[in-house]
Design a protein around this motif. Structure first.
Motif, short mmCIF file in Angstrom:
data_model
loop_
_atom_site.label_atom_id
_atom_site.label_comp_id
_atom_site.label_asym_id
_atom_site.label_seq_id
_atom_site.Cartn_x
_atom_site.Cartn_y
_atom_site.Cartn_z
N SER A 85 18.25 26.52 -1.56
CA SER A 85 18.17 25.14 -1.08
C SER A 85 18.55 25.08 0.39
O SER A 85 19.53 25.71 0.82
CB SER A 85 19.10 24.23 -1.90
OG SER A 85 19.14 22.93 -1.36
N TYR A 86 17.79 24.31 1.16
CA TYR A 86 17.98 24.23 2.61
C TYR A 86 17.99 22.78 3.07
O TYR A 86 17.43 21.90 2.43
CB TYR A 86 16.84 24.96 3.34
CG TYR A 86 16.78 26.43 3.02
CD1 TYR A 86 17.39 27.37 3.84
CD2 TYR A 86 16.13 26.88 1.88
CE1 TYR A 86 17.35 28.71 3.54
CE2 TYR A 86 16.08 28.23 1.56
CZ TYR A 86 16.69 29.14 2.40
OH TYR A 86 16.65 30.47 2.10
N SER A 87 18.64 22.56 4.21
CA SER A 87 18.63 21.26 4.87
C SER A 87 18.03 21.43 6.25
O SER A 87 18.55 22.19 7.08
CB SER A 87 20.06 20.70 4.97
OG SER A 87 20.07 19.48 5.67
N ASP B 276 4.28 25.52 4.36
CA ASP B 276 4.68 26.92 4.41
C ASP B 276 3.71 27.68 5.32
O ASP B 276 2.79 27.10 5.91
CB ASP B 276 4.75 27.53 3.01
CG ASP B 276 3.40 27.53 2.28
OD1 ASP B 276 2.36 27.41 2.95
OD2 ASP B 276 3.41 27.64 1.05
N ILE C 87 5.04 21.48 1.43
CA ILE C 87 6.21 21.70 0.57
C ILE C 87 7.22 20.56 0.65
O ILE C 87 8.07 20.43 -0.24
CB ILE C 87 6.90 23.03 0.89
CG1 ILE C 87 7.39 23.06 2.34
CG2 ILE C 87 6.00 24.21 0.60
CD1 ILE C 87 8.20 24.30 2.66
N ALA C 88 7.16 19.74 1.70
CA ALA C 88 8.13 18.65 1.82
C ALA C 88 7.66 17.65 2.85
O ALA C 88 6.84 17.98 3.72
CB ALA C 88 9.51 19.18 2.18
N ASN D 85 15.77 17.80 2.76
CA ASN D 85 16.17 18.91 1.90
C ASN D 85 14.97 19.60 1.28
O ASN D 85 14.00 18.95 0.88
CB ASN D 85 17.11 18.42 0.80
CG ASN D 85 18.47 18.02 1.33
OD1 ASN D 85 19.00 18.66 2.24
ND2 ASN D 85 19.04 16.96 0.79
N ILE D 86 15.04 20.92 1.21
CA ILE D 86 14.00 21.74 0.60
C ILE D 86 14.66 22.63 -0.45
O ILE D 86 15.67 23.28 -0.17
CB ILE D 86 13.28 22.61 1.65
CG1 ILE D 86 12.54 21.74 2.66
CG2 ILE D 86 12.32 23.58 0.99
CD1 ILE D 86 11.87 22.53 3.76
N THR D 87 14.12 22.66 -1.64
CA THR D 87 14.70 23.48 -2.70
C THR D 87 13.67 24.47 -3.24
O THR D 87 12.47 24.32 -3.04
CB THR D 87 15.19 22.59 -3.86
OG1 THR D 87 14.09 21.82 -4.37
CG2 THR D 87 16.29 21.65 -3.40
N ARG E 259 13.34 27.78 -2.56
CA ARG E 259 12.78 28.79 -1.66
C ARG E 259 13.87 29.77 -1.28
O ARG E 259 14.75 29.47 -0.48
CB ARG E 259 12.18 28.14 -0.41
CG ARG E 259 11.23 26.99 -0.73
CD ARG E 259 10.40 26.62 0.48
NE ARG E 259 9.33 27.57 0.72
CZ ARG E 259 8.17 27.56 0.08
NH1 ARG E 259 7.95 26.69 -0.88
NH2 ARG E 259 7.24 28.44 0.37
N LEU F 228 8.49 28.10 8.57
CA LEU F 228 7.81 26.89 8.15
C LEU F 228 7.18 26.21 9.36
O LEU F 228 7.69 26.29 10.48
CB LEU F 228 8.80 25.92 7.49
CG LEU F 228 9.60 26.47 6.32
CD1 LEU F 228 10.55 25.40 5.79
CD2 LEU F 228 8.68 26.97 5.21
#
Length: 406
Positions: free
Chosen positions: A41-43, A76, A82-83, A113-115, A117, A127
């Motif tokens: 998970s990323y911010s 991606d 993806i978001a 937030n990206i989850t 990956r 990205l």
């Protein structure tokens, strides 16, 4: 994958920083940084600074309201979405004059937030992003593209100046560079020191080790938080130009490189100082300018600061809004009304310095039946100005509206 036992890798990335100015519908600065929340998970954080003068404000009662919309889409490296997110922001000011100031700006920090990956080696996953800013009170808009690499063990660097986000990455030689970044590991004992190098061209001006100021656990990983404070005034040899901050995560050799711009004080150069004094012609008396011109090099800074301190609307804060807005207008005049016109001493500059940016400009440079001319409209002031290129060589003379300059 266990981060503690990663094989050494060399990862060089430069976080995005974009300045959209001349030629754009919207004037703003933009930067972005990527952080980890957990294993997968990323911010993503986006930093914006939009001068009030570039937005259109509507009067609502006694208040003036600016509105803008920010849209971010992330794909991606194969182009698959993806978001994405949309934010709408409102900027209230107390007066019309505030809405025209270039020093005052809306500063925004937006998070996405990206989850799902997990980091990929050796370079992390890169990205591609699209950012669209729209003025909701007009048709002004600007679209830019950028890229970010998801962090493995070292995040990007978030920069501030005087406690405020600094997406332009610009500093003076008397500022302190403030920064924040993170490191990541599965084991708290594996959160290792990092090093910071301050570099000019290929010369390292200073280096030192950094240890985390805080260590926290979040969803299975340990996150080390680091703070940077680099006072630039300690470097007497700094000259105007671009410098580099290089972060190195020692166990993995992962690196992040961030470029910053630095400007040295003008009063150290007699030529620059006298030119700056000449630019005070719209705000200083002849006596004040004469006193500043006669100042000895050791007195210049003190006298200059005393002059502007008297005009500071908020003397308890670090920033003098009047001074910054004044020189922003001077710079605009030099850039837009330069040769063959007279720059900040031109007729258009005289109007711009007093009234700010016009609400509308009607430009007619190729009229067959008349000389080239411009009409500037200030609707809230109920006035207009007509400038004519009388000689045909690009010097626009004020022919209508002189009475408003008295």
């Amino acid at each position: 994958m266990i981060l503690t036992y990663l094989l050494p890798l060399l990862l060089l990335t430069t976080p995005v920083a974009i300045i959209a100015r001349e030629g754009s519908d919207l004037d703003f600065t933009f930067d972005a940084a990527a952080f980890r929340n957990s294993v997968d998970s990323y911010s993503l954080e986006f930093y914006l600074k939009i001068p009030y003068a570039t937005l259109i404000f509507e009067q609502v009662g006694q208040t003036f309201i600016g509105r803008y919309r920010v849209t971010v889409r992330i794909n991606d490296n194969r182009g698959e979405p993806i978001a994405g997110e949309v934010w709408e922001k409102m900027v209230p000011v107390d007066s019309y004059s505030q809405s025209k100031q270039t020093i005052l700006a809306a500063v925004a920090e937006l998070k996405l937030n990206i989850t799902g990956r997990a980091p990929k080696l050796p370079n992390g996953e890169r990205l591609n992003g699209l950012l669209l800013i729209e003025d909701m009170n007009s048709t002004k808009r600007k679209e830019i593209r950028f890229s970010l690499a998801l962090p493995v063990q070292l995040s990007d660097l978030q920069l501030k100046k005087a406690g405020i986000l600094n997406p332009a990455r610009s500093y003076t030689a008397t500022d302190t560079v403030e920064g924040y970044f993170e490191t990541y590991a599965f084991d708290s004992t594996a959160v290792a020191p990092c090093s910071l190098h301050f570099i000019q061209n290929r010369s390292v001006l200073t280096s030192y080790s950094l240890i985390p100021t805080k260590l926290r656990q979040n969803d299975g990983i340990w996150i080390g938080e680091y703070q940077i404070k680099l006072p630039l005034e300690r470097f007497s040899e700094l000259v105007n130009g671009t410098y580099r901050l290089q972060l190195s995560h020692q166990p993995s050799r992962e690196q992040k490189n961030v470029e910053i711009s630095i400007v040295t004080p003008f009063y150290l150069s007699t030529k620059e100082y006298l030119a700056k004094v000449d630019e005070l012609c719209y705000i200083a008396t002849e006596e004040e300018m004469a006193q500043l011109r006669k100042a000895q090099p050791t007195e210049r800074q003190k006298l200059w600061e005393e002059f502007w301190r008297k005009k500071d609307p908020t003397p308890t804060t670090e920033e003098n809004e009047t001074m910054t807005d004044y020189f922003n207008r001077i710079e605009y005049c030099k850039q837009h009304f330069g040769k063959p016109d007279k720059g900040y001493k031109s007729d258009r500059a005289k109007v711009y310095m007093k009234f700010g940016a016009p609400d509308q400009i009607e430009s007619n440079p190729f009229e067959r039946s008349s000389q080239p001319y411009e009409i500037w409209y200030y609707y809230s002031q109920n006035c207009r100005f007509v400038f004519v290129d009388v000689s045909g060589f690009g010097e626009y003379i004020l022919t209508v509206g002189k009475e408003y300059l008295k």
